[in-house]
Motif scaffolding. Structure first.
Motif, PDB file in Angstrom:
ATOM      1  N   GLY A  67       0.795  -1.212   0.000  1.00  0.00           N
ATOM      2  CA  GLY A  67       0.000   0.000   0.000  1.00  0.00           C
ATOM      3  C   GLY A  67       0.829   1.264   0.000  1.00  0.00           C
ATOM      4  N   HIS A  68       0.254   2.318   0.575  1.00  0.00           N
ATOM      5  CA  HIS A  68       0.890   3.636   0.620  1.00  0.00           C
ATOM      6  C   HIS A  68       0.243   4.395   1.774  1.00  0.00           C
ATOM      7  N   LEU A  69       1.049   4.932   2.658  1.00  0.00           N
ATOM      8  CA  LEU A  69       0.484   5.677   3.770  1.00  0.00           C
ATOM      9  C   LEU A  69       1.372   6.837   4.169  1.00  0.00           C
ATOM     10  N   ARG A  70       0.737   7.754   4.882  1.00  0.00           N
ATOM     11  CA  ARG A  70       1.429   8.913   5.445  1.00  0.00           C
ATOM     12  C   ARG A  70       1.308   8.825   6.946  1.00  0.00           C
ATOM     13  N   MET A  71       2.419   9.054   7.614  1.00  0.00           N
ATOM     14  CA  MET A  71       2.407   9.176   9.066  1.00  0.00           C
ATOM     15  C   MET A  71       2.852  10.587   9.406  1.00  0.00           C
ATOM     16  N   ASN A  72       2.156  11.191  10.347  1.00  0.00           N
ATOM     17  CA  ASN A  72       2.480  12.548  10.749  1.00  0.00           C
ATOM     18  C   ASN A  72       2.818  12.570  12.230  1.00  0.00           C
ATOM     19  N   PHE A  73       3.971  13.159  12.521  1.00  0.00           N
ATOM     20  CA  PHE A  73       4.443  13.346  13.893  1.00  0.00           C
ATOM     21  C   PHE A  73       4.528  14.847  14.157  1.00  0.00           C
ATOM     22  N   GLY A  74       3.390  15.502  14.273  1.00  0.00           N
ATOM     23  CA  GLY A  74       3.388  16.939  14.508  1.00  0.00           C
ATOM     24  C   GLY A  74       3.788  17.701  13.262  1.00  0.00           C
ATOM     25  N   GLU A  75       5.000  18.196  13.231  1.00  0.00           N
ATOM     26  CA  GLU A  75       5.487  18.986  12.096  1.00  0.00           C
ATOM     27  C   GLU A  75       6.087  18.132  10.984  1.00  0.00           C
ATOM     28  N   LYS A  76       6.222  16.821  11.196  1.00  0.00           N
ATOM     29  CA  LYS A  76       6.941  15.976  10.237  1.00  0.00           C
ATOM     30  C   LYS A  76       6.021  14.915   9.621  1.00  0.00           C
ATOM     31  N   ASP A  77       5.943  14.914   8.276  1.00  0.00           N
ATOM     32  CA  ASP A  77       5.246  13.872   7.527  1.00  0.00           C
ATOM     33  C   ASP A  77       6.260  12.873   6.996  1.00  0.00           C
ATOM     34  N   ILE A  78       5.922  11.595   7.104  1.00  0.00           N
ATOM     35  CA  ILE A  78       6.744  10.529   6.534  1.00  0.00           C
ATOM     36  C   ILE A  78       5.826   9.663   5.693  1.00  0.00           C
ATOM     37  N   TYR A  79       6.250   9.383   4.460  1.00  0.00           N
ATOM     38  CA  TYR A  79       5.462   8.579   3.533  1.00  0.00           C
ATOM     39  C   TYR A  79       6.128   7.222   3.349  1.00  0.00           C
ATOM     40  N   LEU A  80       5.334   6.170   3.442  1.00  0.00           N
ATOM     41  CA  LEU A  80       5.787   4.816   3.148  1.00  0.00           C
ATOM     42  C   LEU A  80       5.015   4.359   1.920  1.00  0.00           C
ATOM     43  N   LYS A  81       5.734   3.964   0.852  1.00  0.00           N
ATOM     44  CA  LYS A  81       5.023   3.561  -0.366  1.00  0.00           C
ATOM     45  C   LYS A  81       5.577   2.296  -1.003  1.00  0.00           C
ATOM     46  N   ASP A  82       6.763   1.863  -0.606  1.00  0.00           N
ATOM     47  CA  ASP A  82       7.353   0.651  -1.172  1.00  0.00           C
ATOM     48  C   ASP A  82       7.447  -0.424  -0.106  1.00  0.00           C
ATOM     49  N   LYS A  90      11.264   6.364  18.887  1.00  0.00           N
ATOM     50  CA  LYS A  90      11.364   6.186  20.325  1.00  0.00           C
ATOM     51  C   LYS A  90      11.540   7.559  20.933  1.00  0.00           C
ATOM     52  N   PRO A  91      10.899   7.864  22.000  1.00  0.00           N
ATOM     53  CA  PRO A  91       9.882   7.085  22.697  1.00  0.00           C
ATOM     54  C   PRO A  91       8.579   7.131  21.923  1.00  0.00           C
ATOM     55  N   ASP A  92       7.572   6.413  22.423  1.00  0.00           N
ATOM     56  CA  ASP A  92       6.267   6.467  21.785  1.00  0.00           C
ATOM     57  C   ASP A  92       5.792   7.912  21.816  1.00  0.00           C
ATOM     58  N   VAL A  93       5.345   8.409  20.687  1.00  0.00           N
ATOM     59  CA  VAL A  93       4.825   9.774  20.584  1.00  0.00           C
ATOM     60  C   VAL A  93       3.525   9.729  19.779  1.00  0.00           C
ATOM     61  N   PRO A  94       2.616  10.684  20.021  1.00  0.00           N
ATOM     62  CA  PRO A  94       1.380  10.710  19.243  1.00  0.00           C
ATOM     63  C   PRO A  94       1.695  10.821  17.748  1.00  0.00           C
ATOM     64  N   HIS A  95       0.948  10.086  16.938  1.00  0.00           N
ATOM     65  CA  HIS A  95       1.173  10.080  15.496  1.00  0.00           C
ATOM     66  C   HIS A  95      -0.132   9.784  14.772  1.00  0.00           C
ATOM     67  N   LEU A  96      -0.263  10.346  13.580  1.00  0.00           N
ATOM     68  CA  LEU A  96      -1.432  10.167  12.738  1.00  0.00           C
ATOM     69  C   LEU A  96      -1.073   9.219  11.598  1.00  0.00           C
ATOM     70  N   PHE A  97      -1.986   8.296  11.283  1.00  0.00           N
ATOM     71  CA  PHE A  97      -1.857   7.431  10.112  1.00  0.00           C
ATOM     72  C   PHE A  97      -2.893   7.887   9.092  1.00  0.00           C
ATOM     73  N   GLU A  98      -2.498   8.098   7.821  1.00  0.00           N
ATOM     74  CA  GLU A  98      -3.438   8.341   6.734  1.00  0.00           C
ATOM     75  C   GLU A  98      -3.164   7.314   5.648  1.00  0.00           C
ATOM     76  N   TYR A  99      -4.163   6.516   5.327  1.00  0.00           N
ATOM     77  CA  TYR A  99      -4.009   5.448   4.334  1.00  0.00           C
ATOM     78  C   TYR A  99      -4.317   6.017   2.956  1.00  0.00           C
ATOM     79  N   LEU A 100      -3.282   6.189   2.142  1.00  0.00           N
ATOM     80  CA  LEU A 100      -3.420   6.773   0.819  1.00  0.00           C
ATOM     81  C   LEU A 100      -3.825   5.721  -0.211  1.00  0.00           C
TER      82      LEU A 100
END
Length: 111
Positions: A67-82, A90-100
């Motif tokens: 698949g393809h998703l975006r994770m957001n850690f406040g000011e930082k977006d990270i995309y996983l697509k491959d 680390k440590p565990d921090v609040p994060h958003l998952f968006e399934y693209l």
């Protein structure tokens, strides 16, 4: 001892929001106080909002299987697509998952 089955079926229901192994799992075969494993398959368009931090001593590794998703850690977006791309934090921090796209992600957590 050998045990086989299928996750998220009648014999292994999805009782823990896609988590299979962890200290909150009732089944003693899958209960572990130091390690957690999640098998999360979601549909395109789903956004999972950040949740409260439950354990600041936790290391997390999320690996994209498909698949393809975006994770957001406040000011930082990270995309996983491959397949095989991962994010480790680390440590565990609040994060958003968006399934693209329809996606499968496995997540490991440990202390």
């Amino acid at each position: 001892m050998i045990h086989s089955g299928k996750i998220f079926s009648e014999t292994h229901p999805n009782n823990y929001r896609d988590w299979i192994v962890g200290n909150f799992v009732d089944d003693p075969k899958f209960r572990n106080d130091n390690f957690e494993f999640k098998f999360q398959q979601e549909s395109k368009g789903l956004i999972r909002e950040p949740k409260s931090v439950m354990n600041v001593d936790t290391t997390t590794l999320a690996i994209l299987i498909d698949g393809h998703l975006r994770m957001n850690f406040g000011e930082k977006d990270i995309y996983l697509k491959d397949r095989g791309e991962y994010i480790w934090w680390k440590p565990d921090v609040p994060h958003l998952f968006e399934y693209l796209e329809d996606s499968l992600v496995i997540t490991l957590r440990w202390k």
